[in-house]
Write an enzyme that holds these catalytic residues in place. Structure first.
Site, PDB file in Angstrom:
ATOM      1  CG  HIS A  75      41.020  32.292  32.022  1.00 18.66           C
ATOM      2  ND1 HIS A  75      40.284  33.431  31.790  1.00 18.66           N
ATOM      3  CD2 HIS A  75      40.798  31.984  33.328  1.00 18.66           C
ATOM      4  CE1 HIS A  75      39.642  33.792  32.886  1.00 18.66           C
ATOM      5  NE2 HIS A  75      39.954  32.920  33.841  1.00 18.66           N
ATOM      6  CE  LYS A  80      41.033  33.842  42.781  1.00 13.37           C
ATOM      7  NZ  LYS A  80      41.485  34.657  41.650  1.00 13.37           N
ATOM      8  CG  HIS A 225      37.723  36.990  35.088  1.00 15.39           C
ATOM      9  ND1 HIS A 225      39.021  37.300  34.750  1.00 15.39           N
ATOM     10  CD2 HIS A 225      37.780  35.784  35.725  1.00 15.39           C
ATOM     11  CE1 HIS A 225      39.818  36.335  35.176  1.00 15.39           C
ATOM     12  NE2 HIS A 225      39.105  35.402  35.763  1.00 15.39           N
ATOM     13  CD  GLU A 228      33.208  32.844  36.626  1.00 12.90           C
ATOM     14  OE1 GLU A 228      33.524  31.676  36.936  1.00 12.90           O
ATOM     15  OE2 GLU A 228      33.948  33.820  36.842  1.00 12.90           O
ATOM     16  CG  ASP A 344      38.665  29.451  35.434  1.00 16.19           C
ATOM     17  OD1 ASP A 344      39.377  30.417  35.713  1.00 16.19           O
ATOM     18  OD2 ASP A 344      37.442  29.447  35.629  1.00 16.19           O
ATOM     19  CG  ASN A 345      39.684  29.320  39.513  1.00 19.83           C
ATOM     20  OD1 ASN A 345      39.061  29.766  38.547  1.00 19.83           O
ATOM     21  ND2 ASN A 345      40.097  30.080  40.491  1.00 19.83           N
TER      22      ASN A 345
END
Length: 450
Positions: A75, A80, A225, A228, A344-345
């Site tokens: 993930h 981004k 998602h 969250e 993730d990010n």
């Protein structure tokens, strides 16, 4: 150099027992002491340490160093990534992250921008020892064609180094529109995964039915998602599991389902959580926890700097976060639900840090979620389990015949592995040591600091 030879031995190696597919010698504890023979880019033989028949072959003595298969990152958000310099989220709040990304994408996300930032992320991941990545792609409107086009180009360019998958990312109500159906067609065309973000509203059951129908009609897997937040009334995971059971029982859906985040599960009552976990198990859903990003975002001050003026004018109350933001990984695993951890990010408005490093993810997950009681099979959460959830062959286990895609650490015990960043690791791809130099942040200066 040993790693340039067609055939050689790695001796005095420690491998997590959970990552050995075949064990035909005595082992104890969490780590097995073995010798590995590498031949023509593959693992040819595994024997107990000290029992290898060297026969004049080159030898690399790892002095009890730990060896992992290369990581699998289930993930991420490569589209981004690495925008913090031009799009910082000073408040750190989830709402401000959403607004900041939206503004940045509208201004800057052309094909060149997305390509360069996504490839920068791939370079980081590759240097750290990752061999497969799934990235979520922001997919509203025209951005879907731009970013999925970039993804296809990168997937082809990196095919000999990285297995890449992409999942669409929109709010689930988008799939109720004609544009949402077109997006599902695009995802099918590129061989992607259908995904989105849940918001618990009265329309969520209708949105889930539509999502499962679109996926089933196109033979697509799902990656969603979910919940969250720290709001105990957010129960989308429960509703997804019920929907999945209904569709599976009727023979209408047979694909893989992955749900990410699921933070609110950890703040629900024990009874509610147990009921949901049992449904998740029945629905054959895999869970991916994102400990770095959720530790950063969850339980923040609710005030938004964007909504109350500039950060200099804002007076934000100081509040220490009270919880860690991760879902109930121990309870899920105990119930037989596949659990993975992922990046993730990275360096974007949702998370200011990160470097696409599977070891950092595993290290921080161990600390945050207390995976050391005992270590057990947690090593699979960044290797074999995400590979299975991505429907990949067994690329992230160690066994005779497997490609020698390995990470060699000097650390001899988990306590050593998790205490330092292991910047001196050696990454092997098909038995050869790669150049693990990380890309220079300055490569993106003209994009993020203009």
């Amino acid at each position: 150099m040993v790693f340039e030879a067609e055939q050689y031995w790695l001796t005095n190696v420690r491998v997590p027992i959970a990552l050995l597919r075949e064990i035909n010698f005595a082992v104890s504890g969490d780590l097995a002491s073995v010798d590995l023979q590498i031949q023509a880019g593959r693992i040819a033989e595994i024997v107990s340490a000290g029992s290898a028949t060297i026969e004049g072959m080159p030898v690399q003595n790892l002095r009890q160093g730990i060896v992992f298969p290369c990581f699998v990152d289930l993930h991420t958000h490569l589209d981004k990534g690495h925008t913090w310099g031009r799009a910082p989220n000073r408040s750190g709040s989830f709402d401000d992250a959403l607004q900041t990304v939206s503004s940045d994408s509208q201004k800057n996300w052309n094909a060149e921008d997305v390509y360069r930032r996504m490839e920068f992320g791939l370079k980081c991941a590759y240097a750290h020892g990752t061999q497969a990545i799934r990235t979520h792609i922001d997919s509203f409107g025209e951005q879907a064609a731009i970013s999925f086009g970039v993804f296809q180009t990168l997937r082809q360019k990196w095919a000999d180094r990285m297995k890449l998958q992409a999942a669409s990312l929109v709010s689930l109500d988008y799939y109720l529109t004609p544009e949402g159906e077109k997006l599902a067609d695009l995802v099918a065309e590129v061989g992607g995964v259908l995904g989105g973000v849940t918001v618990v509203t009265p329309d969520l059951p209708q949105q889930l039915d539509r999502l499962f129908t679109l996926a089933a009609d196109r033979h697509l897997d799902l990656d969603i998602h979910v919940d969250e937040s720290g709001n105990p009334t957010d129960n989308a995971l429960h509703q997804i599991a019920e929907t999945a059971i209904r569709f599976r029982s009727a023979g209408r859906f047979s694909g893989q389902i992955v749900c990410g985040h699921c933070c609110s599960l950890a703040v629900q009552t024990a009874k509610e959580a147990a009921e949901t976990i049992d449904l998740v198990r029945q629905a054959e859903i895999g869970i991916v926890s994102l400990p770095l990003c959720n530790l950063y975002l969850q339980d923040r001050n609710q005030n938004s700097a964007l909504n109350i003026g500039s950060l200099e004018e804002a007076v934000l109350p100081t509040k220490t976060p009270r919880w860690r933001g991760v879902t109930l990984v121990h309870e899920l695993k105990q119930a037989g639900v596949p659990v993975a951890f992922a990046s993730d990010n990275c360096r974007d408005p949702f998370y200011a840090y990160g470097d696409h490093d599977g070891l950092e993810v595993f290290t921080q997950a161990t600390r945050i979620a207390q995976l050391d009681a005992p270590y057990d099979t947690w090593s699979r959460t960044v290797t074999a389990t995400p590979a299975a959830l991505m429907k990949l062959p067994p690329i992230a286990e160690i066994y005779p015949g497997a490609a020698a895609n390995l990470i060699l650490f000097k650390a001899r015990y988990y306590s050593e592995l998790f205490s330092r960043p292991q910047v001196d690791r050696i990454v092997l791809r098909e038995g050869k040591a790669i150049d693990s130099t990380l890309p220079d942040y300055a490569e993106l200066d003209d994009l993020v600091y203009r």
